[in-house]
Design an enzyme around this catalytic site. Sequence first.
Site, PDB file in Angstrom:
ATOM      1  N   LYS A  10       0.826  -1.206   0.000  1.00  0.00           N
ATOM      2  CA  LYS A  10       0.000   0.000   0.000  1.00  0.00           C
ATOM      3  C   LYS A  10       0.870   1.271   0.000  1.00  0.00           C
ATOM      4  CE  LYS A  10      -3.767  -2.335   2.416  1.00  0.00           C
ATOM      5  NZ  LYS A  10      -4.890  -2.126   3.360  1.00  0.00           N
ATOM      6  N   TYR A  50     -11.997  -2.741  -3.437  1.00  0.00           N
ATOM      7  CA  TYR A  50     -12.625  -2.746  -2.119  1.00  0.00           C
ATOM      8  C   TYR A  50     -14.155  -2.711  -2.215  1.00  0.00           C
ATOM      9  CZ  TYR A  50      -8.078  -2.169   0.130  1.00  0.00           C
ATOM     10  OH  TYR A  50      -6.797  -2.369   0.592  1.00  0.00           O
ATOM     11  N   ASN A 113      -1.766   0.195   6.785  1.00  0.00           N
ATOM     12  CA  ASN A 113      -1.269  -1.077   7.335  1.00  0.00           C
ATOM     13  C   ASN A 113      -0.320  -1.813   6.378  1.00  0.00           C
ATOM     14  OD1 ASN A 113      -3.108  -1.935   5.453  1.00  0.00           O
ATOM     15  ND2 ASN A 113      -4.571  -2.768   6.925  1.00  0.00           N
ATOM     16  N   HIS A 116      -1.797  -5.508   1.707  1.00  0.00           N
ATOM     17  CA  HIS A 116      -3.086  -6.199   1.590  1.00  0.00           C
ATOM     18  C   HIS A 116      -2.835  -7.569   0.977  1.00  0.00           C
ATOM     19  CE1 HIS A 116      -7.243  -6.999   0.145  1.00  0.00           C
ATOM     20  NE2 HIS A 116      -6.646  -7.424  -0.956  1.00  0.00           N
ATOM     21  N   GLU A 127      -9.724 -10.320  -7.354  1.00  0.00           N
ATOM     22  CA  GLU A 127      -8.761  -9.223  -7.236  1.00  0.00           C
ATOM     23  C   GLU A 127      -7.646  -9.347  -8.278  1.00  0.00           C
ATOM     24  OE1 GLU A 127      -7.791  -9.176  -3.017  1.00  0.00           O
ATOM     25  OE2 GLU A 127      -9.892  -8.749  -2.516  1.00  0.00           O
TER      26      GLU A 127
HETATM   27  P1  CMP Z   1      -7.280  -4.678   4.027  1.00  0.00           P
HETATM   28  O1  CMP Z   1      -6.877  -6.006   4.567  1.00  0.00           O
HETATM   29  O2  CMP Z   1      -6.573  -4.147   2.854  1.00  0.00           O
HETATM   30  O3  CMP Z   1      -8.842  -4.707   3.698  1.00  0.00           O
HETATM   31  C1  CMP Z   1      -9.717  -3.654   3.929  1.00  0.00           C
HETATM   32  C2  CMP Z   1      -9.065  -2.466   4.541  1.00  0.00           C
HETATM   33  O4  CMP Z   1      -9.929  -1.503   5.068  1.00  0.00           O
HETATM   34  C3  CMP Z   1      -8.221  -2.913   5.715  1.00  0.00           C
HETATM   35  O5  CMP Z   1      -7.085  -3.598   5.219  1.00  0.00           O
HETATM   36  C4  CMP Z   1      -7.944  -1.575   6.381  1.00  0.00           C
HETATM   37  O6  CMP Z   1      -6.852  -0.925   5.784  1.00  0.00           O
HETATM   38  C5  CMP Z   1      -9.183  -0.757   6.034  1.00  0.00           C
HETATM   39  N1  CMP Z   1     -10.048  -0.413   7.157  1.00  0.00           N
HETATM   40  C6  CMP Z   1     -10.209   0.817   7.641  1.00  0.00           C
HETATM   41  N2  CMP Z   1     -11.087   0.828   8.643  1.00  0.00           N
HETATM   42  C7  CMP Z   1     -11.508  -0.448   8.812  1.00  0.00           C
HETATM   43  C8  CMP Z   1     -12.439  -1.066   9.721  1.00  0.00           C
HETATM   44  N3  CMP Z   1     -13.115  -0.384  10.660  1.00  0.00           N
HETATM   45  N4  CMP Z   1     -12.600  -2.397   9.590  1.00  0.00           N
HETATM   46  C9  CMP Z   1     -11.917  -3.096   8.646  1.00  0.00           C
HETATM   47  N5  CMP Z   1     -11.049  -2.539   7.786  1.00  0.00           N
HETATM   48  C10 CMP Z   1     -10.849  -1.221   7.863  1.00  0.00           C
END
Ligand code: CMP
Length: 132
Positions: A10, A50, A113, A116, A127
């Site tokens: 990311k 997403y 984070n 992904h 995806e």
């Molecule tokens: P990822 O695993 O890429 O999949 C969805 C992303 O949404 C997650 O990582 C986070 O970066 C983001 N995200 C932000 N807020 C939330 C939340 N409350 N719950 C889950 N995912 C979140």
Amino acid sequence: MVEETFVMIKPDGVKRRLIGEVIKRFEQKLMEIVDIKMKLLSREEAEKLYAMHRGKSFFEHLINYTTSGPVVLIKIRGEEAVMNCRIVVGETYPEKRKAGSIRGDFSPFLTENVVHASSSKEDAKRELSIFF
Ligand code: CMP
């Protein structure tokens, strides 16, 4: 069983110069990089990736962040790659992350984070088809 999955480094991971570190962790788990490219995602691409989160409170924030800088898109292959890449990545929620996972070692944040990885075989197929 050998399978393919989708991984994305990311914008925060790219900005923090973590591309090499992240790839190293998948490779040491015996995952094979079969295709890779760097790209600044359009809003449409991020919203497609997403799509399952559309309508949730964090959706706008997630799309703005995902399109805030270039990402690295990776097609990866290995034994039970979907499950094993998720283990390498670590948990979604910061309080559940273990040291030794990428998120556990590099991110205290929910949204920013670093990386992904697809969460199921169906998601991996969908995806991968967006970007490869
Ligand atoms: P990822 O695993 O890429 O999949 C969805 C992303 O949404 C997650 O990582 C986070 O970066 C983001 N995200 C932000 N807020 C939330 C939340 N409350 N719950 C889950 N995912 C979140």
